[in-house]
Scaffold this motif. Structure first.
Motif, PDB file in Angstrom:
ATOM      1  N   ILE A  41     -20.167   7.248  18.933  1.00 35.78           N
ATOM      2  CA  ILE A  41     -20.964   6.044  18.709  1.00 35.78           C
ATOM      3  C   ILE A  41     -20.597   4.984  19.735  1.00 35.78           C
ATOM      4  O   ILE A  41     -21.465   4.387  20.382  1.00 35.78           O
ATOM      5  N   TYR A  42     -19.304   4.755  19.883  1.00 38.07           N
ATOM      6  CA  TYR A  42     -18.814   3.738  20.817  1.00 38.07           C
ATOM      7  C   TYR A  42     -19.252   4.035  22.247  1.00 38.07           C
ATOM      8  O   TYR A  42     -19.743   3.147  22.971  1.00 38.07           O
ATOM      9  N   GLY A  67     -16.534   7.679  10.533  1.00 34.24           N
ATOM     10  CA  GLY A  67     -16.280   7.250  11.908  1.00 34.24           C
ATOM     11  C   GLY A  67     -15.899   5.793  12.035  1.00 34.24           C
ATOM     12  O   GLY A  67     -15.711   5.281  13.152  1.00 34.24           O
ATOM     13  N   ALA A  68     -15.750   5.099  10.901  1.00 36.48           N
ATOM     14  CA  ALA A  68     -15.554   3.646  10.934  1.00 36.48           C
ATOM     15  C   ALA A  68     -14.225   3.237  11.552  1.00 36.48           C
ATOM     16  O   ALA A  68     -14.161   2.304  12.367  1.00 36.48           O
ATOM     17  N   GLU A  69     -13.138   3.900  11.156  1.00 39.67           N
ATOM     18  CA  GLU A  69     -11.818   3.511  11.661  1.00 39.67           C
ATOM     19  C   GLU A  69     -11.731   3.699  13.175  1.00 39.67           C
ATOM     20  O   GLU A  69     -11.224   2.818  13.897  1.00 39.67           O
ATOM     21  N   LYS A  73     -11.175   0.724  16.022  1.00 36.30           N
ATOM     22  CA  LYS A  73     -10.078   0.720  16.995  1.00 36.30           C
ATOM     23  C   LYS A  73     -10.586   0.612  18.428  1.00 36.30           C
ATOM     24  O   LYS A  73     -10.016  -0.099  19.252  1.00 36.30           O
ATOM     25  N   LEU A  74     -11.658   1.329  18.734  1.00 32.28           N
ATOM     26  CA  LEU A  74     -12.184   1.329  20.101  1.00 32.28           C
ATOM     27  C   LEU A  74     -12.920   0.039  20.450  1.00 32.28           C
ATOM     28  O   LEU A  74     -12.841  -0.445  21.582  1.00 32.28           O
ATOM     29  N   SER A  75     -13.641  -0.515  19.478  1.00 32.68           N
ATOM     30  CA  SER A  75     -14.504  -1.665  19.766  1.00 32.68           C
ATOM     31  C   SER A  75     -13.853  -3.012  19.488  1.00 32.68           C
ATOM     32  O   SER A  75     -14.264  -4.036  20.047  1.00 32.68           O
ATOM     33  N   GLY A  76     -12.870  -3.015  18.589  1.00 25.31           N
ATOM     34  CA  GLY A  76     -12.272  -4.280  18.175  1.00 25.31           C
ATOM     35  C   GLY A  76     -13.099  -5.035  17.158  1.00 25.31           C
ATOM     36  O   GLY A  76     -12.734  -6.143  16.740  1.00 25.31           O
ATOM     37  N   ALA A  77     -14.212  -4.453  16.715  1.00 25.28           N
ATOM     38  CA  ALA A  77     -15.090  -5.117  15.748  1.00 25.28           C
ATOM     39  C   ALA A  77     -14.505  -5.007  14.339  1.00 25.28           C
ATOM     40  O   ALA A  77     -13.804  -4.050  14.014  1.00 25.28           O
ATOM     41  N   LYS A  78     -14.793  -5.982  13.511  1.00 26.02           N
ATOM     42  CA  LYS A  78     -14.356  -5.973  12.121  1.00 26.02           C
ATOM     43  C   LYS A  78     -15.294  -5.142  11.252  1.00 26.02           C
ATOM     44  O   LYS A  78     -16.484  -5.014  11.552  1.00 26.02           O
TER      45      LYS A  78
END
Length: 210
Positions: A41-42, A67-69, A73-78
């Motif tokens: 996704i990222y 795939g949320a975690e 981690k990759l995007s830094g998004a909350k």
């Protein structure tokens, strides 16, 4: 103001719809229900010039959080989820991941409340609590674009199953009738599985909600 657009990736063994909401010409997007392959996704979003502004969960079943975690981690998004969904986020037996052979939990960065107004990537969304499929399931309504991200609450001529832990068919039907069917008939509904529909069509043809 530029038009709001929506994209989709269908992921995992349950063919879960992961949506991307963004303004035309913008570089940020809101991601909902990254059910699998957070890295893919990222990287897909990155190749298309997008960064992730927020990760929204409609509920915490395994096929919506897988795939949320990795994406966080990759995007830094909350990550955001309705507060009532804590038990599913934290318990792999309640969110059914343990039964699928791989225990998955997620701890959102922020807990949401019913009716809360969100704004990410220049897009405003309203949180609508819709218990039934799970105790803390919710939908996200964008009034400007006339669209609803319905998760597994409402499908095209169907509804989410209620035989998993915390599910209730009576609560689900009540949520749909009292919380979603009050939206404009032309509201486009983007569900967690399957194809899009509209509120008006579901009011007329959904056999579970007559």
């Amino acid at each position: 103001m530029s038009e709001i657009k929506i994209g989709r990736m269908t992921l995992g063994v349950c063919a879960t719809n992961c949506y991307f909401l963004y303004r035309e010409g913008a570089s940020e997007t809101i991601v909902t229900d990254p059910g699998d392959r957070g890295k893919d996704i990222y990287e897909t979003l990155g190749r298309n010039g997008f960064s992730v502004a927020a990760i929204l969960l409609t509920h915490a079943h395994f096929d919506h959080i897988g795939g949320a975690e990795e994406l966080r981690k990759l995007s830094g998004a909350k990550i955001y989820a309705l507060e009532a969904e804590k038990v599913l986020c934290r318990d792999p037996y309640v969110n059914v991941s343990a039964q699928m052979g791989a225990k998955v939990t997620i701890e959102p960065d922020e807990w949401l409340t019913d009716g809360q107004e969100l704004c990410f990537a220049g897009i405003s969304l309203q949180v609508i609590a819709t218990p039934g499929h799970t105790v803390g399931g919710c939908c996200y309504y964008c009034k400007e674009a006339g669209l609803l991200l319905s998760g597994d609450t409402l499908f095209a001529e169907s509804v989410g199953r209620t035989d998993f832990p915390t599910g209730s068919m009576s609560k689900l039907v009540r949520s749909i009738k009292e919380r979603l069917f009050v939206l404009p008939d032309e509201t486009k509904v983007y569900p967690g599985h399957g194809e899009a529909t509209t509120i008006g069509r579901e009011k007329q043809y959904n056999p579970y909600c007559q």
